[in-house]
Design an enzyme around this catalytic site. Sequence first.
Site, PDB file in Angstrom:
ATOM      1  N   SER A   1      -4.373   2.268   0.995  1.00 40.96           N
ATOM      2  CA  SER A   1      -3.920   1.460  -0.572  1.00 40.96           C
ATOM      3  C   SER A   1      -3.655   2.390  -1.598  1.00 40.96           C
ATOM      4  O   SER A   1      -3.805   3.720  -1.562  1.00 40.96           O
ATOM      5  CB  SER A   1      -5.081   0.706  -1.559  1.00 40.96           C
ATOM      6  OG  SER A   1      -4.835  -0.277   0.020  1.00 40.96           O
TER       7      SER A   1
HETATM    8  N1  SAH Z   1      -9.558  -0.465   0.926  1.00 36.19           N
HETATM    9  C1  SAH Z   1      -8.730   0.432   2.378  1.00 36.19           C
HETATM   10  C2  SAH Z   1      -6.917   0.023   3.036  1.00 36.19           C
HETATM   11  C3  SAH Z   1      -7.100   0.019   4.294  1.00 36.19           C
HETATM   12  S1  SAH Z   1      -5.047  -0.298   4.959  1.00 36.19           S
HETATM   13  C4  SAH Z   1      -8.286   1.189   1.645  1.00 36.19           C
HETATM   14  O1  SAH Z   1      -7.700   1.928   0.186  1.00 36.19           O
HETATM   15  O2  SAH Z   1      -8.351   2.688   2.394  1.00 36.19           O
HETATM   16  C5  SAH Z   1      -6.069  -2.080   5.952  1.00 36.19           C
HETATM   17  C6  SAH Z   1      -7.462  -2.081   6.543  1.00 36.19           C
HETATM   18  O3  SAH Z   1      -7.823  -3.187   7.277  1.00 36.19           O
HETATM   19  C7  SAH Z   1      -7.453  -1.097   7.856  1.00 36.19           C
HETATM   20  O4  SAH Z   1      -8.361   0.260   7.587  1.00 36.19           O
HETATM   21  C8  SAH Z   1      -7.013  -2.097   8.925  1.00 36.19           C
HETATM   22  O5  SAH Z   1      -8.039  -1.909   9.772  1.00 36.19           O
HETATM   23  C9  SAH Z   1      -8.489  -2.863   8.210  1.00 36.19           C
HETATM   24  N2  SAH Z   1      -8.265  -4.957   8.746  1.00 36.19           N
HETATM   25  C10 SAH Z   1      -7.300  -5.071   9.641  1.00 36.19           C
HETATM   26  N3  SAH Z   1      -7.857  -6.431  10.158  1.00 36.19           N
HETATM   27  C11 SAH Z   1      -8.772  -6.385   9.956  1.00 36.19           C
HETATM   28  C12 SAH Z   1      -9.914  -7.266  10.647  1.00 36.19           C
HETATM   29  N4  SAH Z   1      -9.764  -9.005  10.458  1.00 36.19           N
HETATM   30  N5  SAH Z   1     -11.106  -7.346   9.983  1.00 36.19           N
HETATM   31  C13 SAH Z   1     -11.825  -6.018   9.578  1.00 36.19           C
HETATM   32  N6  SAH Z   1     -10.801  -4.978   8.605  1.00 36.19           N
HETATM   33  C14 SAH Z   1      -9.212  -5.102   9.370  1.00 36.19           C
END
Ligand code: SAH
Length: 231
Positions: A82
């Site tokens: 993010s």
């Molecule tokens: N906070 C993280 C955001 C990553 S993007 C950062 O800053 O790196 C969002 C993440 O949510 C991705 O890694 C994706 O795989 C995860 N995600 C999507 N759907 C999900 C679900 N149902 N359960 C758990 N994680 C999920």
Amino acid sequence: MYFGIFTSIFTKINVTQILKDTAKHQGLRNQLAKILEEKGITDKSVLDAIKKIPRHLFLNSSFEDFAYQDKAFPIAAGQTISQPYTVAFQSQLLQVKKDDKILEIGTGSGYQTAVLCMLGAKVFSVERQNELFKITSALLPKLGIRPKHLSFGDGYKGLPNHAPFDSIIVTAGAPIIPKPLMAQLKIGGRLVIPLGENEQVMTMLIRKNETQFEKHEFGEFRFVPLLENKN
Ligand code: SAH
């Protein structure tokens, strides 16, 4: 500061990345915190956490020179880390207090996890991409960051065995507010979730009692989607 050697599988091939944090990185972090303050982040403890977490080590080393720009970048499994403003904004909404038990849905790179740990929270985080779960589980301890619990699974279900939580943060765009997450929030607790398909409205629910939640909305953001688990 050297954090040791970390073998990463951010790309298809294995790369050995030296976990090195320099005065130059520190300078860039201070500048980033200033930019976030100018954009409206007021919580000093959040800005301090941004100044401390070496964001460049959460990215493929090819992005190192850009790591302290206020931008999202690609990480493994087609996901993104993010934008720092978004991380700071969501963290600020949570009003984290030391030892708060926080559930994070979407561990991803672990950067948001690290910010919450730096704020003194006991973080429980769930990721649905096994590749990211493995990379991040290996990385965080090498940086001295110790969430309470990292798990691979479907965030739609939350973590009923560890509930209730003081706050819950969802870091992927959700088409709906998953009911299990509402159920796993303590009374008085905050659930911060970007809601919507293509663009998301940052939404916060505050739990008033067993059945009532107060809703607040904070403008548009853009996230990768919260997906149902394939397992
Ligand atoms: N906070 C993280 C955001 C990553 S993007 C950062 O800053 O790196 C969002 C993440 O949510 C991705 O890694 C994706 O795989 C995860 N995600 C999507 N759907 C999900 C679900 N149902 N359960 C758990 N994680 C999920």
